[in-house]
Design a protein around this motif. Structure first.
Motif, PDB file in Angstrom:
ATOM      1  N   GLN A 141       0.936  -1.427   0.236  1.00 32.11           N
ATOM      2  CA  GLN A 141       0.091   0.011   0.306  1.00 32.11           C
ATOM      3  C   GLN A 141       0.784   1.256  -0.330  1.00 32.11           C
ATOM      4  O   GLN A 141       0.462   2.198  -0.715  1.00 32.11           O
ATOM      5  CB  GLN A 141      -0.834   0.300   1.198  1.00 32.11           C
ATOM      6  CG  GLN A 141      -1.732  -1.366   1.137  1.00 32.11           C
ATOM      7  CD  GLN A 141      -2.753  -0.887   2.135  1.00 32.11           C
ATOM      8  OE1 GLN A 141      -2.506  -0.729   3.180  1.00 32.11           O
ATOM      9  NE2 GLN A 141      -3.836  -1.738   2.589  1.00 32.11           N
ATOM     10  N   SER A 142       2.233   1.358   0.702  1.00 35.29           N
ATOM     11  CA  SER A 142       3.297   1.881   0.270  1.00 35.29           C
ATOM     12  C   SER A 142       3.162   2.067  -1.187  1.00 35.29           C
ATOM     13  O   SER A 142       4.208   3.855  -0.871  1.00 35.29           O
ATOM     14  CB  SER A 142       3.923   2.361   1.779  1.00 35.29           C
ATOM     15  OG  SER A 142       4.911   1.181   1.129  1.00 35.29           O
ATOM     16  N   LEU A 143       3.533   1.405  -1.980  1.00 33.72           N
ATOM     17  CA  LEU A 143       3.807   1.449  -2.729  1.00 33.72           C
ATOM     18  C   LEU A 143       3.322   2.686  -3.945  1.00 33.72           C
ATOM     19  O   LEU A 143       3.577   3.161  -4.736  1.00 33.72           O
ATOM     20  CB  LEU A 143       4.304   0.238  -3.537  1.00 33.72           C
ATOM     21  CG  LEU A 143       5.376  -0.224  -2.591  1.00 33.72           C
ATOM     22  CD1 LEU A 143       4.921  -1.831  -4.202  1.00 33.72           C
ATOM     23  CD2 LEU A 143       6.300   0.054  -3.347  1.00 33.72           C
ATOM     24  N   SER A 144       1.824   3.016  -3.002  1.00 32.49           N
ATOM     25  CA  SER A 144       1.075   3.543  -4.071  1.00 32.49           C
ATOM     26  C   SER A 144       0.494   4.952  -2.928  1.00 32.49           C
ATOM     27  O   SER A 144      -0.639   5.317  -3.071  1.00 32.49           O
ATOM     28  CB  SER A 144      -0.316   2.602  -4.130  1.00 32.49           C
ATOM     29  OG  SER A 144      -0.675   2.472  -3.440  1.00 32.49           O
ATOM     30  N   GLY A 145       1.458   5.001  -2.122  1.00 30.62           N
ATOM     31  CA  GLY A 145       1.063   6.733  -1.366  1.00 30.62           C
ATOM     32  C   GLY A 145       0.818   6.170  -0.164  1.00 30.62           C
ATOM     33  O   GLY A 145       0.834   7.393   0.372  1.00 30.62           O
ATOM     34  N   ALA A 146       0.347   5.644   0.913  1.00 29.04           N
ATOM     35  CA  ALA A 146       0.285   5.068   1.901  1.00 29.04           C
ATOM     36  C   ALA A 146       1.377   5.631   2.856  1.00 29.04           C
ATOM     37  O   ALA A 146       2.180   5.104   2.186  1.00 29.04           O
ATOM     38  CB  ALA A 146      -0.694   4.418   2.256  1.00 29.04           C
ATOM     39  N   GLU A 147       0.653   5.023   3.446  1.00 30.84           N
ATOM     40  CA  GLU A 147       1.882   5.987   4.827  1.00 30.84           C
ATOM     41  C   GLU A 147       2.281   4.143   5.299  1.00 30.84           C
ATOM     42  O   GLU A 147       1.256   4.086   6.330  1.00 30.84           O
ATOM     43  CB  GLU A 147       1.834   7.214   5.717  1.00 30.84           C
ATOM     44  CG  GLU A 147       1.905   8.235   5.305  1.00 30.84           C
ATOM     45  CD  GLU A 147       1.942   9.229   6.111  1.00 30.84           C
ATOM     46  OE1 GLU A 147       1.301   8.827   7.937  1.00 30.84           O
ATOM     47  OE2 GLU A 147       0.845  10.706   6.158  1.00 30.84           O
ATOM     48  N   ILE A 148       3.642   4.113   6.461  1.00 30.82           N
ATOM     49  CA  ILE A 148       4.576   3.236   6.865  1.00 30.82           C
ATOM     50  C   ILE A 148       5.551   3.617   7.611  1.00 30.82           C
ATOM     51  O   ILE A 148       6.344   4.068   6.987  1.00 30.82           O
ATOM     52  CB  ILE A 148       4.871   1.593   5.847  1.00 30.82           C
ATOM     53  CG1 ILE A 148       4.616   0.912   6.221  1.00 30.82           C
ATOM     54  CG2 ILE A 148       6.203   1.997   4.920  1.00 30.82           C
ATOM     55  CD1 ILE A 148       4.735  -0.514   5.786  1.00 30.82           C
ATOM     56  N   SER A 149       6.212   3.199   8.908  1.00 30.98           N
ATOM     57  CA  SER A 149       7.067   3.638   9.425  1.00 30.98           C
ATOM     58  C   SER A 149       8.144   2.831   8.289  1.00 30.98           C
ATOM     59  O   SER A 149       7.869   1.916   8.256  1.00 30.98           O
ATOM     60  CB  SER A 149       6.857   3.068  10.409  1.00 30.98           C
ATOM     61  OG  SER A 149       6.762   1.458  10.951  1.00 30.98           O
ATOM     62  N   PRO A 150       9.210   3.932   8.736  1.00 32.75           N
ATOM     63  CA  PRO A 150      10.599   3.189   8.440  1.00 32.75           C
ATOM     64  C   PRO A 150      10.982   1.742   8.791  1.00 32.75           C
ATOM     65  O   PRO A 150      11.521   0.962   7.206  1.00 32.75           O
ATOM     66  CB  PRO A 150      11.841   3.826   8.828  1.00 32.75           C
ATOM     67  CG  PRO A 150      10.720   5.368   8.923  1.00 32.75           C
ATOM     68  CD  PRO A 150       9.498   4.524   9.614  1.00 32.75           C
ATOM     69  N   ASP A 151      10.909   1.356  10.416  1.00 32.00           N
ATOM     70  CA  ASP A 151      10.812  -0.018  10.341  1.00 32.00           C
ATOM     71  C   ASP A 151      10.174  -0.810   9.461  1.00 32.00           C
ATOM     72  O   ASP A 151      10.458  -1.724   9.325  1.00 32.00           O
ATOM     73  CB  ASP A 151      11.037  -0.033  12.209  1.00 32.00           C
ATOM     74  CG  ASP A 151      12.101   0.367  12.624  1.00 32.00           C
ATOM     75  OD1 ASP A 151      12.936   1.201  11.811  1.00 32.00           O
ATOM     76  OD2 ASP A 151      12.090   0.930  13.711  1.00 32.00           O
TER      77      ASP A 151
END
Length: 290
Positions: free
Chosen positions: A194-204
């Motif tokens: 989901q982060s590949l299309s812009g969703a936020e995710i924590s670095p770890d």
């Protein structure tokens, strides 16, 4: 001689039957009913004489009018084929790009394609070709094997995971059901995708997800998640999801795997009919993009 009892209110004779104080009247059948029965029997007799009616051992009575609906339909089909022969031959010979730029020919193709699509494709892709859960939209740019006319023609010809010897094959592994990934690993990789299309995710979490993705998903969907049309692997960086892009839908997809199916239309539809469908779908996509 016995005198039959009469109803004091209507004066009609009774049948002698009584239920809880309610007496049944012995009324005559209305003349209109007898008239209707007589007329329908006369009409049935006339129909038996004039029209094909009674089945026999190996045939049926033909009727003196000699009507045969199968022959009538066959004649109409022949007449329709003759009427469309001119423009159908032009569609067969012309490339799709030329048909799209010929308003008269395009109108002919779309008029015919609307019925072909409704009879064969709308059951899965919807009357508007917009797709639905488990069935891809045909009016966007997210085509698994590519949406150019030649590719569409080939996909229609051989199908997907169909019985055709040259069919296109595509299957996503059941990473959870088959024990390849644990539940938490699937949840992490869902967040990463989901982060590949812009969703936020924590670095770890993103780092762990990227590692899981590289090990289990990148061979089909590519290192950056843009997919691979040669394999029919979808792009994971856009907003187009056949089975849904929310947490639950993506978890189910990765856990159980996916294997879509489309029949091969070679043998069911002629090459010209498949080309007409290709023109129709290409025109729909162009209209939707405007």
């Amino acid at each position: 001689m016995s005198v039959k009892e009469r109803d004091p209110l209507t004066g009609h004779q009774t049948t002698g039957h009584e239920w809880n104080g309610i007496t049944e009247l012995n009324t005559r059948v209305p003349r209109s009913i007898w008239f209707f029965i007589i007329i329908t029997h006369i009409w049935a007799l006339i129909a038996w004489i004039l029209l094909p009616t009674w089945p026999l051992v190996t045939t049926y009575t033909k009727g003196i009018l000699g009507l045969d609906q199968r022959e009538e339909v066959a004649e109409k089909v022949i007449a329709a084929n003759v009427a469309r022969a001119d423009w159908a031959d032009r569609i067969t010979a012309a490339p799709v790009s030329e048909i799209l730029n010929d308003p008269e020919l395009l109108a002919r193709a779309n008029e015919t394609a609307h019925q072909i699509f409704g009879d064969n494709c709308a059951g899965c892709h919807g009357l508007d070709a917009g797709g639905g859960p488990g069935f891809p939209s045909l009016i966007d740019d997210a085509w698994l094997w590519g949406g150019d006319p030649d590719t569409i023609m080939e996909t229609l010809r051989v199908g997907i995971n169909a019985t055709h010897p040259e069919t296109r094959y595509a299957q996503m592994l059941a990473f959870g059901r088959d024990g390849i990934l644990e539940r938490e690993e699937i949840r992490i990789v869902v967040d990463y995708i989901q982060s590949l299309s812009g969703a936020e995710i924590s670095p770890d979490r993103g780092a762990v997800g990227a590692e899981i993705y590289a090990d289990t998903c990148s061979s089909c969907h590519g290192e950056t998640g843009v997919g691979d049309t040669e394999m029919g692997a979808p792009n994971l960086t856009d907003a187009f999801w056949i089975y849904g892009g929310d947490d639950k839908a993506m978890f189910d997809t990765i856990w159980n795997g996916r294997q879509g199916w489309m029949p091969a239309w070679e043998g069911r539809l002629t090459e010209t009919e498949r080309k007409i469908l290709t023109v129709y779908l290409t025109d729909l996509r162009q209209a939707a993009a405007q």
